[in-house]
Design an enzyme around this catalytic site. Sequence first.
Site, PDB file in Angstrom:
ATOM      1  N   ASN A   1       0.835  -1.198   0.000  1.00 48.24           N
ATOM      2  CA  ASN A   1       0.000   0.000   0.000  1.00 48.24           C
ATOM      3  C   ASN A   1       0.872   1.251   0.000  1.00 48.24           C
ATOM      4  OD1 ASN A   1       0.618  -0.776   2.753  1.00 48.24           O
ATOM      5  ND2 ASN A   1      -0.908   0.670   3.483  1.00 48.24           N
TER       6      ASN A   1
ATOM      7  N   GLU B   1       0.192   5.247   0.648  1.00 54.62           N
ATOM      8  CA  GLU B   1      -0.760   6.265   1.043  1.00 54.62           C
ATOM      9  C   GLU B   1      -0.374   7.629   0.478  1.00 54.62           C
ATOM     10  OE1 GLU B   1      -2.132   4.303   5.286  1.00 54.62           O
ATOM     11  OE2 GLU B   1      -0.969   6.160   5.325  1.00 54.62           O
TER      12      GLU B   1
ATOM     13  N   CYS C   1      -4.110   0.491  -2.530  1.00 56.41           N
ATOM     14  CA  CYS C   1      -3.974  -0.701  -1.685  1.00 56.41           C
ATOM     15  C   CYS C   1      -2.886  -1.628  -2.241  1.00 56.41           C
ATOM     16  CB  CYS C   1      -5.295  -1.457  -1.633  1.00 56.41           C
ATOM     17  SG  CYS C   1      -6.663  -0.545  -0.921  1.00 56.41           S
TER      18      CYS C   1
ATOM     19  N   GLU D   1      -3.087  -4.833  -2.900  1.00 58.00           N
ATOM     20  CA  GLU D   1      -3.564  -5.737  -3.942  1.00 58.00           C
ATOM     21  C   GLU D   1      -3.577  -5.049  -5.302  1.00 58.00           C
ATOM     22  OE1 GLU D   1      -6.004  -6.687  -0.176  1.00 58.00           O
ATOM     23  OE2 GLU D   1      -4.984  -4.971  -1.055  1.00 58.00           O
TER      24      GLU D   1
ATOM     25  N   CYS E   1     -10.274  -5.169   0.143  1.00 57.77           N
ATOM     26  CA  CYS E   1     -11.419  -4.253   0.130  1.00 57.77           C
ATOM     27  C   CYS E   1     -12.227  -4.450  -1.158  1.00 57.77           C
ATOM     28  CB  CYS E   1     -10.950  -2.807   0.255  1.00 57.77           C
ATOM     29  SG  CYS E   1     -10.176  -2.128  -1.241  1.00 57.77           S
TER      30      CYS E   1
ATOM     31  N   CYS F   1     -10.442  -3.460  -4.427  1.00 55.94           N
ATOM     32  CA  CYS F   1      -9.432  -4.444  -4.838  1.00 55.94           C
ATOM     33  C   CYS F   1     -10.087  -5.697  -5.400  1.00 55.94           C
ATOM     34  CB  CYS F   1      -8.535  -4.799  -3.660  1.00 55.94           C
ATOM     35  SG  CYS F   1      -7.413  -3.454  -3.214  1.00 55.94           S
TER      36      CYS F   1
END
Length: 139
Positions: free
Chosen positions: A50, A52, A61, A63, A96, A99
Amino acid sequence: MTLTNSPEPALENLLKQARQAAFHSYSPYSGFRVGAALKLTNGEIVTGTNVENISYGLTICAERSALVAAVSQFGPGIRIEAVAVANLNNAASPPCGACRQMLSEFILPDAPVIFPAADGSRTLPFSAILPHAFDMKLK
């Protein structure tokens, strides 16, 4: 549904690579360090973490980071046969919704997805974690 603390050896290796990828996380705002590893049908394993951003909507993310890397390296014809997600925060964290939807265009329906759960790790086929993916196919 499978709950386990010791997945099969191939998934354990993939999970180990996801954990290693989590160490590269850029997560100064949440402190939530996540890594993902994708096993492609061509045998390659691609990892991501990830990243940010202070503008939270621009965060990516692990994934999706791994998926973007896989397509960048091997082209849009890739197919994913297994996914592992790990975090360094010892928290339950399935992929999530964003993803799951992104993975849906490249993953085999029965591909195992292993991710941290409250009581160990959980392994489910992709079709179980996103049973009704958005699809533009007319039926």
